[in-house]
Design an enzyme around this catalytic site. Sequence first.
Site, mmCIF file in Angstrom:
data_model
loop_
_atom_site.group_PDB
_atom_site.id
_atom_site.type_symbol
_atom_site.label_atom_id
_atom_site.label_comp_id
_atom_site.label_asym_id
_atom_site.label_seq_id
_atom_site.Cartn_x
_atom_site.Cartn_y
_atom_site.Cartn_z
ATOM 1 N NE ARG A 166 -4.044 -1.830 2.342
ATOM 2 C CZ ARG A 166 -5.113 -1.873 1.550
ATOM 3 N NH1 ARG A 166 -5.302 -0.933 0.649
ATOM 4 N NH2 ARG A 166 -5.971 -2.858 1.654
ATOM 5 C CG ASP A 226 -13.442 -2.350 -0.514
ATOM 6 O OD1 ASP A 226 -13.387 -3.527 -0.117
ATOM 7 O OD2 ASP A 226 -12.639 -1.468 -0.144
HETATM 8 P P1 FBP Z 1 -8.469 -2.186 -1.586
HETATM 9 O O1 FBP Z 1 -9.443 -1.072 -1.786
HETATM 10 O O2 FBP Z 1 -7.075 -1.733 -1.472
HETATM 11 O O3 FBP Z 1 -8.640 -3.244 -2.647
HETATM 12 O O4 FBP Z 1 -8.810 -2.857 -0.164
HETATM 13 C C1 FBP Z 1 -9.704 -3.858 0.041
HETATM 14 C C2 FBP Z 1 -9.786 -4.236 1.504
HETATM 15 O O5 FBP Z 1 -9.974 -5.619 1.569
HETATM 16 C C3 FBP Z 1 -10.888 -3.512 2.280
HETATM 17 O O6 FBP Z 1 -12.133 -4.133 2.109
HETATM 18 C C4 FBP Z 1 -10.377 -3.582 3.689
HETATM 19 O O7 FBP Z 1 -10.896 -2.537 4.474
HETATM 20 C C5 FBP Z 1 -8.898 -3.445 3.518
HETATM 21 O O8 FBP Z 1 -8.604 -3.910 2.226
HETATM 22 C C6 FBP Z 1 -8.090 -4.221 4.520
HETATM 23 O O9 FBP Z 1 -6.775 -3.797 4.436
HETATM 24 P P2 FBP Z 1 -5.491 -4.662 4.794
HETATM 25 O O10 FBP Z 1 -5.279 -5.624 3.650
HETATM 26 O O11 FBP Z 1 -4.383 -3.673 4.850
HETATM 27 O O12 FBP Z 1 -5.747 -5.373 6.069
#
Ligand code: FBP
Length: 606
Positions: A166, A226
């Site tokens: 990220r 999402d």
């Molecule tokens: P993206 O928008 O980056 O595809 O994220 C999807 C997601 O799964 C969300 O639904 C959730 O809130 C977040 O990632 C969880 O983040 P992490 O993978 O950092 O735990």
Amino acid sequence: MSHHHTAPKLASRIAETSARHSLFEEEIRKLPVPVCSVFLGETGSIRPTAFTETDAVLQSKDHERTAEVFPLTVGKNRNVVLVATPPQTAEKVTGKRVAVLFSGGPAAGGHNVLAGLKAVLGKHNTLLGIKKGPKGLLNGDLFEITCRQTETIVNTGGFDFLGTDRTKIKTPEQFEKVKQAVLKNKLDGLIIIGGDDSNTNGAFIAEYLEREGIKCSVIGIPKTIDGDLAVGKYLPISFGFDTASKIFSELVGNLTQDAASAVKYWHFVKLMGRTASKITLEVALQTKPAVALISEEVAEKNMSLDDIVNYVVDTITDRRLRGINHGVVLVPEGLVEFIPEMRTLIQELNKVLAEYEADIKDLPTLKNKQDFIYPRLSPQSAQLMASLPEEIEEMLILDRDEHGNVKVSQIETEKLLIDKIRYRVSEIKRHPEKFFGKGQGKFEATPEQIEKIKSLSLSTQSHFLGYEGRCGKPTPFDAAFTFNLGLTAGSLVLAGKTGYMAVVTDFDRGGRALALPLSGLITGELRKGKPEEVIEKSLVELSSPSFKVFAENREKWAHEDLFSSPGPIQHWGPTSKQIPISVALDQGYADYKNFKLGEERKIEFE
Ligand code: FBP
């Protein structure tokens, strides 16, 4: 005895199924993939397309500001939407080098984007993979993706072939590093597979490279489970949503049946999806639970935490009076951010945390941090904060993502609700006449009903469905959608276009490949208390057909067990070609049973 002889054979057979060679994976790789007709040449083989301008212009509410932020991009593309068209000449573009990365959370179908890219670039161009997301780009961690590798990953789930992260590219040093990676690897194209933030990043990189006089196409691909990256008719949904919501629907479907079988549990299921309740809405349409909370509705109706608790408790008591002592409640991941008083608290916290980031980091204990933060909040927010369970308070203070957002996936909203609901039910049981006496609550209960309410025993189970839905094997729809997204993105690079998002739309009519100008999608949003360029999130609209269908039916689903169980993601058979119900409703498709994204092709990589 015979099994003494067969055992070693079976043992080695099991070893052979390691590393993406399970029986299932072997079979799934062989499946043909539907290819939109625009990508098929006369001989039926895959070829890149040209792009022509349509009449459509994308303009966000902040288009004047974005034109200032992205002067070169907007100067060139005028925010006009492009459509893929058959190539004008038979002449092939060769010698191009294109790199691709995953960004943000995983989503099923990512590997088929790579397969689509590989197929459309063909053997006369080079596809490079960037390891571990944007960070890998900054570190120059690139390698050539071979046909053999593509054959092993086609139709498989996850992002594991490349990995993701990220990292947000925002500092001048980072942009300089991107430039170095582009120059060093002689890249003609950079493809960013990501969500709203990553595609916004893509727009900035496109503008930056243009300004530096470097000819390299930057193309985004809409990814996120999402469902919040969607643009009306131009982009019905991002990839990964279908797979994740079908996996969750299967599991919730199982829970509804367990609830009705064991007849004693209320299952509270939090569903991933960050801010938007799109996944929850889709799962509700698929499974018909007793309660599905939709964050956008909570915000629209200004419902407080107490209002939500009362709404669920009303359903619980109502069902009890009908002799039903079980149910399933769906809770969207982002709910807390939509409850007005919680939203205010989070905004205040965002400001304080942004302003005093370093000071707060230095304070050793949670208690110290609380003592520092509390006096800087409004009295209402401080009071609300104090009423929350300690774990939740800790999450709100400590856990922020790279973009400064609260990590909503970590907040145990389902447990917070269970706590408050149990407390409320115990109150009702102790003083039923206060809630159901003459002129008191929603209705006046008979003595018999009062007895029933008194005997209500609430057994709860909590679940969080999230990570298990992001990397499943892509559904046939996601597999087809992503392969065609790869074909679109690869064609855009070969056509020398930059600053676009590759999209595919018209899932019921053979598919239409388009290029949306990224600058036309960008608006301003408050981040860490400051305005920032972002692609606007697409949330559940209460006026949408999908929400209306849900709202018209939910009372029935609350009163009786009318649940349906969609079953496992079917790769074969009569139910395997479904489009998400909510997408089909909102796009105005005649049905959701069969997507049509072109003619099926056995994909070969040479
Ligand atoms: P993206 O928008 O980056 O595809 O994220 C999807 C997601 O799964 C969300 O639904 C959730 O809130 C977040 O990632 C969880 O983040 P992490 O993978 O950092 O735990």
